[in-house]
Scaffold this active site. Structure first.
Site, PDB file in Angstrom:
ATOM      1  CG  ASP A  17     -23.581  15.129 -29.141  1.00 29.28           C
ATOM      2  OD1 ASP A  17     -23.252  14.710 -27.932  1.00 29.28           O
ATOM      3  OD2 ASP A  17     -22.962  15.947 -29.752  1.00 29.28           O
ATOM      4  CG  ASN A  65     -18.423   8.091 -27.124  1.00 29.58           C
ATOM      5  OD1 ASN A  65     -19.449   7.643 -27.372  1.00 29.58           O
ATOM      6  ND2 ASN A  65     -18.241   9.234 -27.275  1.00 29.58           N
ATOM      7  CB  SER A 192     -18.634  12.414 -34.002  1.00 29.72           C
ATOM      8  OG  SER A 192     -18.605  13.788 -33.585  1.00 29.72           O
ATOM      9  CD  GLU A 203     -30.512  16.918 -48.335  1.00 27.54           C
ATOM     10  OE1 GLU A 203     -30.327  18.212 -48.081  1.00 27.54           O
ATOM     11  OE2 GLU A 203     -30.075  16.583 -49.450  1.00 27.54           O
TER      12      GLU A 203
HETATM   13  C1  IPE Z   1     -20.524  11.218 -30.846  1.00 25.70           C
HETATM   14  O1  IPE Z   1     -20.993  12.043 -29.967  1.00 25.70           O
HETATM   15  C2  IPE Z   1     -20.879   9.890 -30.398  1.00 25.70           C
HETATM   16  C3  IPE Z   1     -22.140   9.293 -30.127  1.00 25.70           C
HETATM   17  C4  IPE Z   1     -23.196   9.986 -30.001  1.00 25.70           C
HETATM   18  C5  IPE Z   1     -22.357   8.032 -29.641  1.00 25.70           C
HETATM   19  P1  IPE Z   1     -19.779  12.780 -29.023  1.00 25.70           P
HETATM   20  O2  IPE Z   1     -20.210  13.433 -28.063  1.00 25.70           O
HETATM   21  O3  IPE Z   1     -18.800  11.472 -28.409  1.00 25.70           O
HETATM   22  O4  IPE Z   1     -18.873  13.613 -30.243  1.00 25.70           O
HETATM   23  P2  IPE Z   1     -17.823  14.401 -30.045  1.00 25.70           P
HETATM   24  O5  IPE Z   1     -16.597  14.120 -29.174  1.00 25.70           O
HETATM   25  O6  IPE Z   1     -18.579  15.662 -29.509  1.00 25.70           O
HETATM   26  O7  IPE Z   1     -17.347  14.725 -31.538  1.00 25.70           O
HETATM   27  C1  IPE Z   2     -24.684  11.720 -26.289  1.00 26.09           C
HETATM   28  O1  IPE Z   2     -24.345  12.553 -25.230  1.00 26.09           O
HETATM   29  C2  IPE Z   2     -24.396  10.144 -25.659  1.00 26.09           C
HETATM   30  C3  IPE Z   2     -22.938   9.627 -25.984  1.00 26.09           C
HETATM   31  C4  IPE Z   2     -22.027  10.117 -26.969  1.00 26.09           C
HETATM   32  C5  IPE Z   2     -22.523   8.264 -25.272  1.00 26.09           C
HETATM   33  P1  IPE Z   2     -23.026  13.106 -24.617  1.00 26.09           P
HETATM   34  O2  IPE Z   2     -22.527  12.382 -23.485  1.00 26.09           O
HETATM   35  O3  IPE Z   2     -22.004  13.324 -25.602  1.00 26.09           O
HETATM   36  O4  IPE Z   2     -23.303  14.389 -23.952  1.00 26.09           O
HETATM   37  P2  IPE Z   2     -22.580  16.092 -24.066  1.00 26.09           P
HETATM   38  O5  IPE Z   2     -22.245  16.276 -25.761  1.00 26.09           O
HETATM   39  O6  IPE Z   2     -21.370  15.840 -23.220  1.00 26.09           O
HETATM   40  O7  IPE Z   2     -23.803  16.927 -23.739  1.00 26.09           O
HETATM   41 MG    MG Z   3     -21.289  14.603 -26.951  1.00 24.24          MG
END
Ligand code: IPE
Ligand code: IPE
Ligand code: MG
Length: 243
Positions: A17, A65, A192, A203
């Site tokens: 993330d 997503n 998520s 943990e």
């Molecule tokens: C969770 O991250 C999904 C993945 C890392 C694949 P998101 O960025 O989509 O989660 P939320 O929307 O912040 O909960």
């Molecule tokens: C993680 O990074 C990758 C996926 C969830 C696909 P994000 O795309 O969620 O990045 P942020 O959370 O918007 O920074």
């Molecule tokens: Mg994210």
């Protein structure tokens, strides 16, 4: 860092993330962040497996997503599709068995075929298992398991009275041990919908670092923190308590 004397997790799971924020803060596009995240995942996973950690799960695309813009969804789909050959070569190089977890719907036939090829070809490796969670959702995984169970009960392949937690877990996407250490980068403190069944006694570790910057040193810190945790599983270590 020397890991040889540490009590290590058997299964580490990472919610990748912060790719988007990493890029935006640098004035780059979210896509650049995803590219950088992929590069880091390769480096980091090689490091983790080199430390004798047997199972690694990575959450790369959730069933939720699909709510993102068409442009971002198609970028992420194409990113994985374009990297499947690289993933296969990497797994051979590092002798890693790769498995995929997630729904097959919404994935193109060519992607599904490439995934199958990777799983089949790398099935010869036994010491390192990389679980790639793509189009994955924890609720979806449980619902899909229940559907398979109902079918097996109807076909008399399973006696419903014999269904216990252990048997249930065999109906999930892959037969994996419980997660010991769950890391979510970027400072968010939530699951998520990630591996709800497998994370029951994990943990949790929530570093502020965005995933593209989550390197070997950052992982070492997660391991140090993990070694300090007291895992009780609902019980009490009376001897330890009295001393
Ligand atoms: C969770 O991250 C999904 C993945 C890392 C694949 P998101 O960025 O989509 O989660 P939320 O929307 O912040 O909960
Ligand atoms: C993680 O990074 C990758 C996926 C969830 C696909 P994000 O795309 O969620 O990045 P942020 O959370 O918007 O920074
Ligand atoms: Mg994210």
């Amino acid at each position: 860092m020397d890991y040889s004397k540490l009590k290590l997790p058997n299964h580490v799971a990472i919610i990748v993330d912060g790719n988007g924020r990493w890029a935006t803060e640098k004035g780059m596009s979210r896509s650049d962040g995803h590219n950088e995240g992929f590069l880091n995942l390769k480096k980091l996973s090689a490091y983790i497996f080199s430390k004798n950690i047997k199972y690694l799960s990575a959450y790369l695309f959730s069933t939720e997503n699909f709510k993102r813009s068409k442009q971002e969804v198609s970028f992420l789909m194409n990113l994985l599709t374009g990297k499947l050959k690289e993933i296969l070569d990497f797994c051979h190089e590092e002798q890693i068995k790769a498995v995929f977890s997630g729904r097959k719907e919404n994935l193109s036939n060519s992607v599904l075929k490439a995934m199958e090829k990777i799983e089949k070809e790398t099935n010869i490796y036994k010491d390192k298992v990389f679980n790639i969670c793509f189009n994955y959702g924890g609720h979806a995984e449980i619902v899909d398991a229940v559907k398979k169970i109902v079918k097996d009960v109807e076909n008399s392949k399973l006696d419903i009275d014999k269904l216990d937690e252990n048997t249930f877990s065999k109906y999930l996407y892959n037969d994996l041990p419980p997660v010991d250490l769950m890391i979510r980068t970027s400072g968010e403190q939530r699951l998520s919908n990630f591996m709800l069944w497998q994370n029951s006694y994990a943990e949790f570790y929530f570093p502020k670092t965005y995933f593209p910057d989550f390197n070997a040193d950052e992982f070492d810190k997660a391991i140090i923190e993990y070694t300090k945790r007291d895992r009780r599983y609902g019980g009490i270590d009376y001897e330890k308590k009295n001393n």
